[in-house]
Motif scaffolding. Structure first.
Motif, PDB file in Angstrom:
ATOM      1  N   LYS A  58       0.844  -1.257  -0.034  1.00 30.48           N
ATOM      2  CA  LYS A  58       0.045  -0.140  -0.100  1.00 30.48           C
ATOM      3  C   LYS A  58       0.873   1.125  -0.114  1.00 30.48           C
ATOM      4  O   LYS A  58       0.566   2.238  -0.719  1.00 30.48           O
ATOM      5  CB  LYS A  58      -0.920   0.002   1.250  1.00 30.48           C
ATOM      6  N   LEU A  61       2.133   1.849  -3.306  1.00 33.50           N
ATOM      7  CA  LEU A  61       1.030   2.235  -4.120  1.00 33.50           C
ATOM      8  C   LEU A  61       0.858   3.604  -4.100  1.00 33.50           C
ATOM      9  O   LEU A  61       0.992   4.540  -5.024  1.00 33.50           O
ATOM     10  CB  LEU A  61      -0.179   1.759  -4.032  1.00 33.50           C
ATOM     11  N   TYR A  98      -5.938  -0.538  -7.838  1.00 32.71           N
ATOM     12  CA  TYR A  98      -5.093  -1.578  -6.730  1.00 32.71           C
ATOM     13  C   TYR A  98      -5.471  -1.033  -5.339  1.00 32.71           C
ATOM     14  O   TYR A  98      -4.610  -1.541  -4.638  1.00 32.71           O
ATOM     15  CB  TYR A  98      -3.627  -1.299  -7.134  1.00 32.71           C
ATOM     16  N   PRO A 102      -3.526  -3.985  -3.185  1.00 31.35           N
ATOM     17  CA  PRO A 102      -2.179  -3.323  -3.507  1.00 31.35           C
ATOM     18  C   PRO A 102      -1.152  -4.374  -3.853  1.00 31.35           C
ATOM     19  O   PRO A 102      -0.313  -4.338  -4.687  1.00 31.35           O
ATOM     20  CB  PRO A 102      -1.740  -2.630  -2.473  1.00 31.35           C
TER      21      PRO A 102
END
Length: 786
Positions: A58, A61, A98, A102
């Motif tokens: 995450k 991302l 996503y 993620p």
């Protein structure tokens, strides 16, 4: 970014495979514009099968989307506007795709990078040095980007601590003001009646004691916060120094070394975009930490608390100033070097660039750069910080230029486009040193401030060594000086010291690099060629390459002392070969038609085992920039015996009249190029097409090569053999007894002592033909035209 650069060079099916990796799930534009960032992340460190790793995915991302948004914000202009919208759309698209998964983004990017690396390895051969170099570069870039991420987190951490310290200090000051107010109230009790004072004083005393106890504890806490923050800044600055050393002392120095070798014909040094992005990240991180240290110092001045913090902050401020000074002065570089062989009264150009100029807003008050030519001794004094102000060794016209900021590329640079060296002042030469061995350098210097005149920098940088000439005849000797310097200069040397002797293999690498660049060919010097050169350089007869591996060649042997029995040096001979090949023989060298580096005896040994009419092309031993044809044929003076003939060498002057291919075409006795290739198979594609017929009563002249000993007077046209002179369409029948005696009887004077043909005499015949053909047809044929 190394993998992406290589991936863009894929072709055919490999390119299609690479393109198929991208789509709506991950647009190829994102890969392109964030290539450096993508390759710098540790995707392999995330275990896709472990759900607990999702927080790492995450974070990646979020960082990816932030990088995209930053890239979008920096786009300007009409094209930039469209790209800004596009990149913003991709950021939103990736977020929606996503955000809930993620780890799938990590899986996707890992697959893309793995496949690209595999395709690149297959294209470049995984066992080749190139493949290993790419892996090494990618690893290095990852380490650098990982360090930047660590610096970013450390800087963010100290920023949070600084805000916390500021908040606590502000509350401390409020409480301190409260203690002063209580003290004032206690002081005012003296004016009250005793009864009132006894009634109110105990409460105020208790309150003062409570506040003072809190202030004492909080003062100790604030001091601890300050010390902890200073220690964190020390850790950040240590990592900053380490990262800056890697980028400036390793990567930037390597780029400068590649730039120097490019002057010898090495591969291009590569762009500065990656280096600039690293230097800008350094500048940004350094400046953020500098501002934090200044804010910490302001807080200390606002609330002095006895302790070691003042000394610590002074040390931190001094260290961060040293770091940013080193960054600014080291990133003032020469992007495009001036020519290293510099002729007076000739226009030349150069470009200097400040890699951190845009990030530090130097362009808000554009600095001016001045160029000066200085001697080797002046350069030494400059690096020793000796006073050399206003010292120069010549006068350069148009030597001032203002740095310009290019918003689309984010670069700050000064382009000197029309400089000219008006005059040069030479120093006393040492020993046998010639003027073409004297080295100068162009000094570029500027001054500017950053941070609203907080810091003022005087920056200087020196060009690669320059050899000044006044005539084109000095060019080849000057080039030798530059080649030796570029090839063998040590990093960090005293200007401009180079070793006086080098190992033969080192010199081979240098001249091979130069030869390939000058001739613009992938066909470099073979081991056999280098053995020939070693034999010439060391007056040796050994054919074993190992015999030369530990031999050294001095500068004097290279270009000061003449070769035995000659009036030219080793370099002058080699440079002549390069010039001839570059101007006239490049396609034949690339085709492998020229053996070139073969001596007369070797040529004889090679040809005597071949059929008559077999020939080869070799560079002349006796003449600079000459090439000769050697062929095997019958000995006219001894029946049944064969011998090798050598034509007097051709030079650039000869090839400016008629090309090598056409000359070979003219000589009908040359049949096979060594070892056994038909002449026309090799050279016919380079033959000049036949001339058109006569126009307006004139015949176009044509020169043809003639070797009288190997020609037949009045050959039969029906046989298909070429004649000495293409007459075109004759206006009237030619009466042979009436023809001019074009060809002089062959005499022994046309041969040299080794049986070589003197080309100058044969060319006199050709010029006779040319003069004859230029005459009007009417006068030439005595009015026989009908």
């Amino acid at each position: 970014m190394a993998v992406w650069i290589q991936a863009q060079q894929l072709q055919g099916d490999a390119l299609h495979q690479m393109q198929s990796l991208y789509g709506q799930h991950f647009p190829i534009e994102v890969r392109h514009y964030l290539s450096q960032w993508i390759e710098g992340q540790l995707w392999d460190a995330i275990d896709l099968e472990n759900p607990q790793e999702e927080f790492k995915a995450k974070r990646l991302l979020d960082s990816l989307i932030q990088e995209l948004q930053n890239k979008a914000e920096h786009q300007v202009g009409e094209d930039g506007f469209l790209l800004k919208i596009k990149l913003g759309h991709y950021a939103s698209q990736l977020r929606s795709t996503y955000d809930r998964c993620p780890l799938e983004l990590v899986r996707c990017i890992k697959h893309i990078l793995y496949t690209e690396q595999r395709l690149v390895r297959e294209a470049t051969n995984s066992n080749s040095p190139v493949g290993g170099m790419l892996d090494s570069m990618s690893q290095k870039y990852q380490q650098i980007n990982q360090a930047f991420e660590e610096l970013r987190l450390l800087t963010q951490d100290t920023e949070n601590d600084l805000r916390k310290l500021q908040h606590n200090q502000e509350y401390f000051i409020i409480q301190y003001q409260e203690s002063l107010r209580i003290q004032a109230q206690l002081s005012s009790l003296a004016t009250l009646p005793p009864a009132d004072r006894q009634l109110r004083e105990p409460a105020l005393l208790s309150k003062r004691a409570t506040v003072e106890a809190w202030l004492t504890r909080e003062a100790n806490t604030l001091q601890k916060y300050r010390l902890d923050l200073a220690e964190k800044h020390q850790k950040t600055l240590q990592l900053l120094r380490k990262q800056q050393t890697i980028i400036l002392d390793d990567e930037l120095i390597q780029w400068k070394r590649r730039q120097q070798l490019a002057g010898n014909g090495g591969p291009p040094e590569g762009g500065l975009d990656i280096l600039q992005s690293w230097c800008e990240k350094l500048a940004e991180t350094i400046w953020q930490n500098r501002q934090q240290i200044r804010r910490a110092e302001h807080l200390r001045q606002q609330l002095p608390i006895p302790g070691p913090i003042e000394e610590l902050l002074n040390e931190l401020n001094s260290t961060i100033t040293d770091i940013i000074s080193a960054l600014v002065t080291s990133t003032f570089i020469i992007e495009k070097q001036p020519p290293q062989v510099l002729k007076t009264q000739t226009k030349f150009a150069a470009t200097v660039r400040l890699l951190v100029g845009g990030k530090l807003n130097v362009h808000m008050n554009p600095p001016q750069v001045k160029a000066t030519i200085i001697s080797e001794q002046q350069a030494k004094a400059l690096l020793k910080n000796e006073n050399t102000r206003n010292d120069s060794s010549g006068e350069i016209l148009n030597n001032n230029c203002v740095m310009e900021y290019h918003q689309t590329t984010g670069t700050l640079s000064a382009h000197f486009r029309n400089m000219s060296l008006k005059r040069i002042k030479r120093s006393d030469r040492r020993g046998a040193e010639s003027v073409t061995e004297e080295k100068f350098t162009i000094l570029f210097e500027s001054q500017f401030s950053v941070g609203g005149n907080e810091l003022v920098f005087q920056v200087k940088t020196l060009s690669l060594p320059v050899v000044v000439i006044v005539h084109g005849s000095q060019d080849n000797n000057a080039t030798a000086t530059v080649l030796w310097d570029n090839a063998f200069a040590e990093p960090g040397r005293v200007p401009f010291l180079v070793p006086d002797k080098v190992l033969w293999p080192q010199l081979c690498d240098a001249i091979n690099m130069k030869y390939k660049a000058e001739v613009q060919s992938n066909r470099g010097l073979s081991e056999e060629n280098l053995v020939f050169l070693a034999q010439k350089a060391f007056s040796s007869s050994s054919n074993n390459p190992d015999d030369y591996r530990n031999m050294t060649m001095t500068w004097s042997q290279f270009n000061r002392e003449s070769l035995p029995g000659r009036n030219f040096t080793f370099w002058q001979w080699f440079d002549g070969v390069m010039e001839l090949t570059k101007k006239h023989l490049k396609p034949h060298w690339n085709d492998g038609a020229i053996l070139g580096f073969v001596n007369k005896q070797q040529a004889q040994d090679m040809l005597m085992s071949k059929p008559n009419g077999t020939f080869l092309l070799r560079f002349s031993d006796s003449e600079i920039g000459g090439i000769t044809i050697a062929w095997v044929a019958e000995n006219p003076n001894k029946a049944g015996e064969r011998m090798v003939w050598n034509l007097m060498p051709y030079t650039t002057k000869d090839f400016s009249i008629r090309s090598l291919a056409d000359r070979i075409s003219d000589l009908n006795h040359l049949l096979f190029l060594y070892p056994d290739r038909a002449k026309d198979e090799v050279f016919s594609k380079y033959y000049t097409p036949p001339l058109s017929k006569a126009v307006d009563g004139y015949v176009k002249p044509q020169i043809k090569q003639v070797v009288p000993e190997f020609t037949t007077a009045n050959p039969d046209p029906a046989s298909g053999n070429q004649t000495y002179m293409d007459q075109g369409a004759s206006p009237a029948p030619v009466n042979h007894p009436h023809t001019y005696n074009i060809y002089q009887p062959m005499s022994d004077s046309m041969l040299d002592a080794d049986g070589d043909f003197d080309l100058d005499d044969t060319m006199d015949v050709a010029r006779h033909v040319e003069e004859l053909l230029r005459r009007p047809v009417e006068s030439q044929w005595g009015g026989q035209q009908s």
